[in-house]
Each structure stands twice: as structure tokens, then as C-alpha cells.
Scaffold this active site. Structure first.
Site, short mmCIF file in Angstrom:
data_model
loop_
_atom_site.label_atom_id
_atom_site.label_comp_id
_atom_site.label_asym_id
_atom_site.label_seq_id
_atom_site.Cartn_x
_atom_site.Cartn_y
_atom_site.Cartn_z
CG ASP A 7 3.68 19.13 -36.77
OD1 ASP A 7 4.14 19.82 -37.69
OD2 ASP A 7 3.02 18.10 -36.94
CG ASP A 38 3.99 7.73 11.66
OD1 ASP A 38 4.72 8.19 10.75
OD2 ASP A 38 3.48 6.61 11.61
CG ASP A 42 -1.95 -1.11 1.18
OD1 ASP A 42 -2.37 -1.47 0.07
OD2 ASP A 42 -2.29 -1.64 2.25
#
Length: 751
Positions: free
Chosen positions: A445, A729, A15
Site C-alpha cells: 500500500d 542422543d 520443556d
């Protein structure tokens, strides 16, 4: 030459980039493995290895890390088993001598052998299923139940509370510790699992069992949320593959036959009923209908498609029955190419991501050293309390987990690449996505890029008393049945004006001049001005009209009836409908556009004047390449946009090469990015998407490091402990992932 074996595995539970890094390191330690490629997006592992490599040992190694690897075997489909219906050959055309030069070519070779074998290599595997059925979710639920039970025991039997919380810790820490040891043996000692194991054991030693149990549960919740977010990111692009129907109605000599859509081969004819999804990329050979391309291109308004137009797999047929000649096999159709390019791109790291990875390799060991110093120095140097500073050190370990920082960049890049692909903007890697946003100049182009790539009628003028309608009607009668681009333009204009049709006898092409025929007893000729002048006198006023149209870069065909010039039809490859808007958007973004074309100067300047762009004309392929290098020598970061084989050298020379619309395979392979749907505005959208992704990455890094820095200070001051530390965290990981997922809602400019 002996081929090197390459084996592909399907993975489960991968994951985040940290997971992929662990698998990569572990796989490289298996004897005989020489090259490893792990894709988080597709959850696949590809390894190049020696013939005698023990692949079972590789599977065991990966499974010991807490993931699940199974060998993927593609399913062969023998083409000889598929009924084929060869279409009628296209009718021949004729050539006008109009000198309408195109500065591109389309040379597709889709030939194949009847006894070839197609393999379904492009496999996404089964759906991951509901999130609560994943191993991570089951472990989290078990940990939660154990934690609630421990609190219940603490209320009823306080003396056994410590043991209850130790049991709750064991439920979570045992599998985590096992994964930590396996990662260490496989070459990744500083893993998040190792930090969690150290923190849990340390908390038990200092008596913080209740906090340790809660921290473990919160960590597991964070892993589940990370998995859910990763699955959402995967489904964003994998859902595109599901747009192609499973079956198709194949036209055979014995009638219609329902077959698997992935068994269709190039050249066969399929019948698409109103309301059905088109099963393959192809060209309409019979029928008119409005095609809903929103699932692939994001365009809200259906496009009217007629015989000769191209259609994409996965788009929805509106109100007419279509016979479609397949032009690409299932593995090569538009959707398959989108998915494949995005998957490959997500495996390619951007410079920012590579920097973060290098930083993280030093950052995590550094955090361990800092935590050790926090636990040891104050008690030894100043006689501080061992338990208090050990507690702070454990909190720092949790704060220092690098997950949020490591995922901050790839999550945003994966979401950005997927969002772009849903709009037909393909970028071959994070490095390309990052560079697109930094370009300062862009070279286009002309033919097929800034223009539609096919001529359209711009002027119909009758000489003397002749009406434009008469001129166009006679010209269309002569051109009926022709496949020449200029002839098709005349027929399309006559159809748009709903002019009646006339019968033409003795129709014949005059090589290098035009076409003749008899209409209502009159001898009619349509061709170039010089050829018409050989058949009829053209007055000065008429010559001035022809010269004026030619000066505007238009191809002029003069109509002659019974040796009398009676009118002209002027045609030009006109700019795309959104070309001016797209170029203006690029200028507003600080990107300077320029036109590079092999067409003559008059044509180039006429188109450039309409678009507000500087032209460079009469260029050979090497000239375009030299101009790109000259721009780079002046400090410009240059992108080149083109669709032809002659654009390949310039595409390769540019900092970013972008293939436009149905470009040739050579251009698509040479280019770094591709615009699938021929919109100039998509170039500006690609620049905008790149800059938005880089802004998102900066936000993510700020969130990740900012939260960690803040909680580091509060932990050292004794304000926060283990619970807020793991939230720093886990919370940061969830925040940066959610922030990156916002990019999936990007839709670009309104179509």
C-alpha cells in the site's frame, strides 16, 4: 446459544514438544474433552470439554506423566472501582478543499461499559526459579550422588559394587519407568522414558550395571539441560511483559492517584515523570519528551514525541513530564499483543515441523523393531554371541531416541518468533515464518505504509517580492488551533524553522474552500488554488508553479492577502525515511516490490519515482485483490503489506498478509504478520529472519540425523557402546537446542 466450557491449566516441567505431545494425547483420552491446546512456551494447557467432564481426573492423568498441572483462575478487576477523569474534547478543525485522498482509514472503537469486568487472562505464571530447584534437577543430583557413591563402594568393597550400581540405577530408573508406564496407559507407548527403561533393564540382564548407571545419569543431565534451554527461550518473550510498570499515576478530579497499571481503562489520563516507564499505550495530550523505545523496538536513538504522538507501554520517558491519554487497556497494549501473538504463533506448527512430527511417529517404533532385529537375528541366523548383540541393540535403542530430531524444528521456530517479536516483527505461526522466506513478490500500500501517512510541507514559494518566510508565517497564524492534517503540517514546518507567531483575529473556516482571518489589519485567505482564484488574480507564472507542484502529486494551498495572491504552500505525504533502503534490500533478496494504491496516478507516480518501485494507482479494494490473484496465477509467492481497512481483502488473498505500523484492528486480524513500528526495512528483516530460521532448522536436522547415523554405524561395528549412544542422543539434543538459541541474538538491520 449454549457456550462450550473451556478450562485453562498451568503446567510445570513441559520443556519440549515430546512433553506437549504426551499431555495432548493423555488429555484427549479423558471422556468429554473435545479440543486440546498445549503451549510449551507458556507452559499452559487449554481444554474444551463437556460440562460434566472430570477435570480432576485430567489433572491426575497429567501429574502421573511426571508433570504438574494446576487449574488457572483469572483475577477479575471491576472497572467501576477505577476513578475516571474524562479529558477535554478535542478542538474542532476545518477542512481545506485540497483533495488529498488517503487510501486507508483508522477506525478504532475503544468504547467500553463502566461496569464491565477485565480479567487478567494473559498470565505467565510465576518464574520457574533456579534450575537446580526443579524436580528434574533434584532427581539428577540424587542420581549423580548415587553414582559417585557406587564408584566409592566399588573401590572400597569390590564385592558389593554390583549392588551399589543397581541401587544407583534404581534411583534414576524408578521415576523414569513410572512415567513410561503412565505414558503407555495414556496412549504414548513409544516414549523416550520407555526406551530408557528397556535399555536399563537389558543392561542389567547382560551385566552392564555400571554402564547402565552412567547412561541413566547422562540422560537425566540431558533433560536438565533441555529444561534450562527451554526456560531461556520462554524468558526471551516473557521478559517483554515485565517491561510494563506495575503502577501508574492516574489523573483524577481529586488529583493524582497511584493505581495498578493493569487497571487503566481507555480514555483515562496518566502522568508520566522523566525516567519512568510509560504504563500503557496512549496519545500524548500535553508535553514534549524524548522517548527511549529500545526495550520494545530495539531502536538505540530515543524518539522525540510531542502532543498528539503515540507512545507504547514499557518505553521510557526521557526528560519531560507527559500527560498521556490511554488508548488501549492492559490486555490490548502493544506488549500484551506481542506476547499473545507470539504465544499463539508458537502453538501453530510449520509444515516442516508437522512433517518431522509425522516422521517421528513412525521413526520411534521403527527403531524399536530395528533394535529387536539386531538383538535376535545375528545369534539365531549366524550363531553370534547373544550378550554382544543384545548390548548393541540396547545402544541402538538409545541412539534412536527421537528427542533431538523432534525438537530441531520447534526450537528454531520458537527462538525465531521470539527474536522477531523483540524487534516488533510478529508472525502468527511457524507456517507464516516459513512462508515469508519463500516470497518472490511483495505488494505495498502507499499511504501509511511506504509513506508516513501524514502530509509534510515540501515547498513554500513567495510570489513576486514576497519571501517564503512571510508566506509560511501568515499561513501558520491562520492555522493556529486547527487539527486538520494539512494545518498541522504547516504549523510543524513553521515551528521547525523557528518562525515567530502572529495574532490572528476573526479566524473562520470556509467549508470546502479554506480558512480566513485578519492579521495586522490585512484580510488573509488560505485555500485551494481554485478557491484562491475566486478571490484574487493569479498570473500565468504563478499558475505554472501551482501546476508543476500538482503534477508532482502535491496538495497546493494558495495564500491571498487583501485580494492579492502572495504565495503558495505545497504539501505531500512523503516516503518514510527508510522506504528506499527497505525496498532496495528486498530487491537484493530477490523479492520484487510493487505499489498498489487508491490515490490518483500523478501522486502515485511521483512517490514511486522517489522509491524506484512500479506503481498501480486509482485502485479500489477489489482491484488490489484481483492484482494479487493475478500475480499468484503467474507462479509468484506474494506478500501484501498494508495498514488500512481497504487492505483487508488483499491481505487475506495474498500468500502472506502483513499489517504495517499502527494499522487498524481489521488489518491486524486479517493479516498473517504485523510490523509494529512502521519501518519498511523491517519487511526485509522479516524475510531475512525467516531464511535464517529455515537455515538453522536444516542445520539442526543434519546434526540430529548425522550424529545418529554415525553412531549407529560405529555401534554395529562394535566401536562404540552405551555411553556414546546416550551422548549421541543427549549431545544432539543439547547441540540443536543451543544452535536454535543462537537465533535469540538476532537483531536485524542496524536502525
Amino acid at each position: 446459544m449454549t457456550s462450550v466450557p473451556k478450562t485453562r491449566f498451568r503446567l510445570e516441567g513441559v520443556d519440549c514438544p515430546s512433553c506437549a505431545a504426551k499431555i495432548d494425547t493423555a488429555a484427549r483420552r479423558i471422556p468429554g474433552v473435545t479440543e486440546v491446546m498445549v503451549s510449551v512456551t507458556t507452559q499452559t494447557l487449554s481444554v474444551t470439554h463437556a460440562p460434566d467432564t472430570d477435570l480432576d481426573a485430567l489433572i491426575r492423568q497429567i501429574n502421573s506423566l511426571g508433570f504438574r498441572a494446576t487449574r488457572h483462575t483469572p483475577t477479575p478487576i471491576p472497572l467501576s472501582a477505577i476513578s475516571r477523569h474524562q479529558p477535554e474534547p478535542c478542538c474542532g478543525g476545518h477542512h481545506h478543499d485540497h483533495n488529498h485522498d488517503h487510501d486507508h482509514a483508522h477506525n478504532h472503537d475503544h468504547g467500553g461499559r463502566e461496569d464491565a469486568v477485565v480479567t487478567t487472562e494473559h498470565d505467565h505464571g510465576p518464574s520457574d526459579g533456579p534450575w537446580w530447584q526443579s524436580p528434574k534437577a533434584r532427581l539428577t543430583i540424587a542420581s549423580g550422588v548415587a553414582l559417585v557413591t557406587a564408584y566409592g563402594v566399588g573401590l572400597v568393597l569390590p564385592h558389593y559394587a554390583v549392588w551399589a550400581f543397581l541401587l544407583a540405577i534404581a534411583v534414576g530408573i524408578v521415576p523414569i519407568s513410572w512415567r513410561a508406564l503412565a505414558s503407555a496407559r495414556a496412549g504414548s507407548p513409544f516414549s523416550i522414558e520407555m526406551l530408557m527403561t528397556i535399555a536399563a533393564i537389558g543392561a542389567i540382564v547382560i551385566g552392564a550395571t555400571e554402564e547402565a548407571a552412567v547412561v541413566l545419569f547422562l540422560f537425566l543431565v540431558g533433560e536438565v539441560l533441555e529444561g534450562v534451554a527451554a526456560q531461556r527461550a520462554r524468558s526471551g518473550i516473557q521478559g517483554l511483559a515485565a517491561l510494563v510498570p506495575k503502577t501508574a499515576r492516574l489523573e483524577t478530579n481529586d488529583g493524582l492517584k497511584e493505581v495498578a497499571a493493569d487497571s487503566l481503562t481507555v480514555g483515562v489520563i496518566v502522568v508520566v515523570r522523566p525516567g519512568d516507564r510509560i504504563p500503557a499505550d496512549g496519545e500524548i495530550v500535553q508535553g514534549d519528551s524524548a522517548i527511549d523505545e529500545a526495550p520494545v523496538t530495539g531502536e538505540s536513538v530515543p524518539k522525540t514525541k510531542r502532543t498528539g504522538d503515540t507512545v507504547f507501554a514499557g518505553t521510557v520517558n526521557g526528560d519531560g513530564v507527559l500527560r498521556v491519554r490511554v488508548t488501549a487497556a492492559a490486555a490490548d497494549n502493544t506488549i500484551a499483543r506481542i506476547v499473545q501473538l507470539v504465544e499463539e504463533a508458537q502453538e501453530s506448527k510449520a509444515p516442516t515441523e508437522r512433517f518431522i512430527d509425522r516422521f517421528a511417529r513412525w521413526y520411534t517404533p521403527g527403531i524399536v523393531v530395528v533394535a529387536a532385529l539386531v538383538a535376535i537375528l545375528p545369534p539365531l541366523a549366524w550363531g553370534a554371541d547373544w550378550a554382544a548383540w543384545t548390548y548393541k541393540a540396547l545402544a541402538i535403542l538409545l541412539i534412536g531416541c527421537p528427542c533431538a530430531l523432534v525438537i530441531s524444528t520447534p526450537a528454531a521456530i520458537a527462538a525465531g518468533l521470539s527474536a522477531g517479536a523483540r524487534r516488533g516483527l510478529l508472525m502468527k505461526g511457524g507456517a507464516v515464518l516459513e512462508t515469508v522466506g519463500r516470497i518472490t513478490a511483495i505488494a505495498f500500500d502507499k499511504t501509511g505504509t511506504l509513506t508516513t501517512g501524514k502530509p509534510t510541507v515540501t515547498d513554500v514559494i513567495g510570489f513576486g517580492t514576497e519571501s517564503p518566510a512571510t508566506v509560511l508565517t501568515l499561513a501558520a497564524a491562520l492555522e493556529t488551533g486547527s487539527s486538520h492534517p494539512l494545518a498541522r503540517a504547516i504549523l510543524a514546518e513553521a515551528n521547525a524553522q523557528a518562525l515567530g507567531s502572529l495574532a490572528c483575529d476573526n479566524q473562520a473556516a470556509v467549508p470546502g474552500q479554506g480558512v480566513t482571518g485578519t492579521i495586522g489589519g490585512d484580510q488573509i485567505f488560505l485555500g485551494s488554488a481554485s478557491s484562491a482564484a475566486d478571490r484574487a488574480r493569479i498570473g500565468e507564472a504563478e499558475q505554472a508553479l501551482i501546476a508543476a507542484r500538482s503534477a508532482e502529486g502535491k496538495s497546493v494551498a494558495v495564500l491571498v492577502r487583501n485580494e492579492e495572491a502572495i504565495g503558495l504552500v505545497a504539501m505531500r505525504d512523503e516516503p518514510r525515511a527508510d522506504a528506499r533502503r527497505g525496498l532496495d534490500a528486498l530487491k537484493a533478496a530477490g523479492v520484487a516490490p510493487v505499489m498498489l494504491t487508491g490515490d490518483n496516478r500523478a501522486t502515485a507516480e511521483a512517490v514511486a519515482a522517489l522509491l524506484g518501485i512500479t506503481p498501480r494507482a486509482d485502485l479500489l479494494p477489489r482491484d488490489k485483490q484481483e492484482i494479487i490473484r493475478d500475480m499468484q496465477s503467474r507462479g509468484e509467492i506474494v506478500a501484501k503489506v498494508g495498514d488500512g481497512i481497504n487492505d483487508a481483502p488483499a491481505l487475506a488473498a495474498a500468500d502472506i498478509g502483513i499489517a504495517m505500523g499502527g494499522g487498524t484492528d481489521v488489518a491486524l486480524e486479517t493479516a498473517d504478520a504485523a510490523i509494529l513500528h512502521g519501518r519498511v526495512m523491517d519487511i526485509a528483516d522479516m524475510v531475512s529472519l525467516s531464511r535464517r530460521v529455515m537455515g538453522n532448522i536444516r542445520q539442526n536436522i543434519t546434526i540430529a540425523l548425522g550424529l545418529k547415523a554415525g553412531f549407529l554405524v560405529t555401534t554395529l561395528l562394535g566401536i562404540t557402546g552405551l555411553w556414546p549412544a546416550i551422548l549421541a542422543d543427549t549431545g544432539a539434543t543439547v547441540l540443536v537446542t543451543a544452535n536454535a538459541m543462537r537465533l535469540l541474538r538476532w537483531r536485524g538491520s542496524a536502525v
